[in-house]
Design a protein around this motif. Structure first.
Motif, PDB file in Angstrom:
ATOM      1  N   GLN A  83      54.057 -50.676 112.713  1.00 15.35           N
ATOM      2  CA  GLN A  83      53.992 -51.866 111.872  1.00 15.35           C
ATOM      3  C   GLN A  83      54.634 -51.561 110.522  1.00 15.35           C
ATOM      4  O   GLN A  83      54.749 -50.404 110.119  1.00 15.35           O
ATOM      5  CB  GLN A  83      52.545 -52.322 111.681  1.00 15.35           C
ATOM      6  CG  GLN A  83      51.951 -53.014 112.891  1.00 15.35           C
ATOM      7  CD  GLN A  83      50.573 -53.570 112.614  1.00 15.35           C
ATOM      8  OE1 GLN A  83      49.888 -53.188 111.663  1.00 15.35           O
ATOM      9  NE2 GLN A  83      50.124 -54.495 113.459  1.00 15.35           N
ATOM     10  N   VAL A  84      55.050 -52.621 109.822  1.00 19.79           N
ATOM     11  CA  VAL A  84      55.721 -52.463 108.537  1.00 19.79           C
ATOM     12  C   VAL A  84      54.838 -53.053 107.441  1.00 19.79           C
ATOM     13  O   VAL A  84      54.447 -54.227 107.503  1.00 19.79           O
ATOM     14  CB  VAL A  84      57.100 -53.154 108.538  1.00 19.79           C
ATOM     15  CG1 VAL A  84      57.790 -52.954 107.181  1.00 19.79           C
ATOM     16  CG2 VAL A  84      57.974 -52.605 109.660  1.00 19.79           C
ATOM     17  N   ILE A  85      54.541 -52.234 106.443  1.00 13.00           N
ATOM     18  CA  ILE A  85      53.663 -52.619 105.344  1.00 13.00           C
ATOM     19  C   ILE A  85      54.438 -52.543 104.040  1.00 13.00           C
ATOM     20  O   ILE A  85      55.162 -51.571 103.796  1.00 13.00           O
ATOM     21  CB  ILE A  85      52.435 -51.691 105.254  1.00 13.00           C
ATOM     22  CG1 ILE A  85      51.736 -51.547 106.622  1.00 13.00           C
ATOM     23  CG2 ILE A  85      51.459 -52.189 104.189  1.00 13.00           C
ATOM     24  CD1 ILE A  85      51.181 -52.825 107.182  1.00 13.00           C
ATOM     25  N   PRO A 190      62.788 -56.881 110.208  1.00 15.20           N
ATOM     26  CA  PRO A 190      62.808 -58.301 110.569  1.00 15.20           C
ATOM     27  C   PRO A 190      61.642 -59.075 109.963  1.00 15.20           C
ATOM     28  O   PRO A 190      61.775 -60.244 109.591  1.00 15.20           O
ATOM     29  CB  PRO A 190      62.727 -58.289 112.097  1.00 15.20           C
ATOM     30  CG  PRO A 190      63.186 -56.918 112.502  1.00 15.20           C
ATOM     31  CD  PRO A 190      62.754 -56.010 111.391  1.00 15.20           C
ATOM     32  N   SER A 191      60.475 -58.410 109.868  1.00 18.00           N
ATOM     33  CA  SER A 191      59.301 -59.055 109.284  1.00 18.00           C
ATOM     34  C   SER A 191      58.366 -57.993 108.718  1.00 18.00           C
ATOM     35  O   SER A 191      58.450 -56.816 109.062  1.00 18.00           O
ATOM     36  CB  SER A 191      58.554 -59.895 110.324  1.00 18.00           C
ATOM     37  OG  SER A 191      58.068 -59.068 111.374  1.00 18.00           O
ATOM     38  N   ILE A 192      57.483 -58.433 107.844  1.00 16.27           N
ATOM     39  CA  ILE A 192      56.482 -57.553 107.227  1.00 16.27           C
ATOM     40  C   ILE A 192      55.121 -57.925 107.795  1.00 16.27           C
ATOM     41  O   ILE A 192      54.712 -59.089 107.758  1.00 16.27           O
ATOM     42  CB  ILE A 192      56.471 -57.730 105.691  1.00 16.27           C
ATOM     43  CG1 ILE A 192      57.849 -57.426 105.098  1.00 16.27           C
ATOM     44  CG2 ILE A 192      55.397 -56.847 105.066  1.00 16.27           C
ATOM     45  CD1 ILE A 192      58.345 -56.015 105.314  1.00 16.27           C
ATOM     46  N   ASP A 193      54.410 -56.953 108.330  1.00 16.91           N
ATOM     47  CA  ASP A 193      53.105 -57.237 108.930  1.00 16.91           C
ATOM     48  C   ASP A 193      52.055 -57.541 107.871  1.00 16.91           C
ATOM     49  O   ASP A 193      51.260 -58.466 108.024  1.00 16.91           O
ATOM     50  CB  ASP A 193      52.674 -56.062 109.810  1.00 16.91           C
ATOM     51  CG  ASP A 193      53.548 -55.934 111.043  1.00 16.91           C
ATOM     52  OD1 ASP A 193      53.370 -56.731 111.984  1.00 16.91           O
ATOM     53  OD2 ASP A 193      54.439 -55.065 111.054  1.00 16.91           O
ATOM     54  N   LYS A 219      53.872 -61.816 107.487  1.00 16.86           N
ATOM     55  CA  LYS A 219      52.821 -62.322 108.373  1.00 16.86           C
ATOM     56  C   LYS A 219      51.472 -62.453 107.661  1.00 16.86           C
ATOM     57  O   LYS A 219      50.734 -63.407 107.887  1.00 16.86           O
ATOM     58  CB  LYS A 219      52.684 -61.399 109.586  1.00 16.86           C
ATOM     59  CG  LYS A 219      53.927 -61.342 110.469  1.00 16.86           C
ATOM     60  CD  LYS A 219      53.741 -60.363 111.625  1.00 16.86           C
ATOM     61  CE  LYS A 219      54.981 -60.268 112.482  1.00 16.86           C
ATOM     62  NZ  LYS A 219      54.826 -59.281 113.582  1.00 16.86           N
ATOM     63  N   LYS A 220      51.142 -61.468 106.837  1.00 16.42           N
ATOM     64  CA  LYS A 220      49.861 -61.482 106.130  1.00 16.42           C
ATOM     65  C   LYS A 220      50.067 -60.968 104.713  1.00 16.42           C
ATOM     66  O   LYS A 220      50.945 -60.128 104.468  1.00 16.42           O
ATOM     67  CB  LYS A 220      48.822 -60.596 106.833  1.00 16.42           C
ATOM     68  CG  LYS A 220      48.431 -61.061 108.228  1.00 16.42           C
ATOM     69  CD  LYS A 220      47.383 -60.118 108.822  1.00 16.42           C
ATOM     70  CE  LYS A 220      46.984 -60.553 110.227  1.00 16.42           C
ATOM     71  NZ  LYS A 220      45.970 -59.633 110.819  1.00 16.42           N
ATOM     72  N   ALA A 268      45.501 -63.726 103.113  1.00 16.85           N
ATOM     73  CA  ALA A 268      45.994 -64.900 103.832  1.00 16.85           C
ATOM     74  C   ALA A 268      46.792 -64.475 105.043  1.00 16.85           C
ATOM     75  O   ALA A 268      47.480 -63.444 105.036  1.00 16.85           O
ATOM     76  CB  ALA A 268      46.853 -65.765 102.915  1.00 16.85           C
ATOM     77  N   SER A 269      46.718 -65.291 106.096  1.00 15.07           N
ATOM     78  CA  SER A 269      47.467 -65.020 107.322  1.00 15.07           C
ATOM     79  C   SER A 269      47.849 -66.335 107.980  1.00 15.07           C
ATOM     80  O   SER A 269      47.363 -67.395 107.609  1.00 15.07           O
ATOM     81  CB  SER A 269      46.625 -64.162 108.280  1.00 15.07           C
ATOM     82  OG  SER A 269      45.425 -64.846 108.632  1.00 15.07           O
TER      83      SER A 269
END
Length: 271
Positions: A83-85, A190-193, A219-220, A268-269
């Motif tokens: 995952q990407v943080i 592509p996205s941040i978890d 995402k969150k 938030a999510s």
């Protein structure tokens, strides 16, 4: 004489002790409020080390991030490998190290503009052999790319782009700031978890400059807000951020407020 404790207080204290003992070899230091002399270390049972100084209130940092698990607790998020943080306002690396401890292999992108703090952050990443999993960028985040004055403070984590009771108005450092979109581009994901943010009042600027496209890539979010910081907004920072998140598809929003400090945490999510 044994003091009487409120219902539930003993289990909470014991749970706090167990977590300190579970994570750390030198767990007693996290109970001390005495300022350390020189550079000290937290020594984790898995071999990790975290160096800190008197500018880092380690009893607070460790308690909030490892004991309370404030950013992820209550089922908000479960870390998974790869995952990407994003860690915006990474300080000396307590949160980044927490992510790696909980889930080896997670990818963390740290943004820390204060030069002295960033040096300690980079040192903590290097001594733990985590440079391939944790990246550091020498930028603060704001509404746009610009140079800003960062006010010093007794504690490194209280440095701010805005005046507050915690800062030293006569001591500043010029730092380079970028927008959230630029920071996302640096992460090359592509996205941040999860985006964690603790920036002592600059959170308002960051969200003001964030586009719908920027927020769609996340995402969150777990954002500390500071309503007590002097700002140009007419409404509280927390209300502005909550409204912006909801407008951009974050339909599960919780505000964990600390009214006495005019601050708190927004998590938030998306459903």
């Amino acid at each position: 004489m044994i003091p009487k404790l409120a219902a539930g207080e003993i289990p909470q204290r014991f749970q706090s002790f167990l977590k300190r003992f579970y994570y750390l070899r030198n767990w007693p230091v996290t109970y001390s409020r005495a300022e350390p002399n020189g550079i000290q270390e937290l020594r984790f049972r898995n071999g990790y080390r975290l160096r800190y100084s008197k500018a880092d209130p380690i009893h607070v940092l460790f308690f909030e991030i490892f004991v309370q698990d404030c950013y992820f607790a209550g089922g908000f998020h479960k870390l998974q490998p790869n995952q990407v943080i994003m860690d915006v306002g990474a300080n000396i690396g307590m949160f980044a190290l927490h992510c790696q401890y909980r889930c080896p292999g997670v990818r963390v992108h740290c943004f820390e503009p204060a030069s002295e703090t960033r040096m300690r952050l980079q040192e903590n990443i290097s001594i733990n052999g985590l440079r391939d999993r944790i990246s550091v960028y020498p930028f603060g985040l704001s509404s746009q790319e610009q140079d800003r004055k960062l006010f010093a403070a007794k504690y490194a984590g209280s440095r701010s782009l805005y005046e507050s009771p915690s800062v030293q108005k006569d001591k500043t450092e010029t730092v380079q700031c970028i927008s959230l979109g630029q920071a996302l581009d640096l992460c090359q994901a592509p996205s941040i978890d999860v985006m964690k943010m603790d920036v002592e009042g600059a959170e308002s600027d960051i969200f003001e400059g964030a586009s719908a496209g920027d927020l769609k890539r996340i995402k969150k979010v777990a954002v500390e807000y500071h309503d007590g910081v002097k700002h140009t907004r007419s409404e509280p920072i927390s209300e502005f951020i909550v409204a912006k998140l909801k407008e951009n598809g974050f339909n599960q929003v919780e505000v964990l407020a600390e009214p006495a400090m005019a601050a708190g945490l927004i998590r938030a999510s998306r459903a």
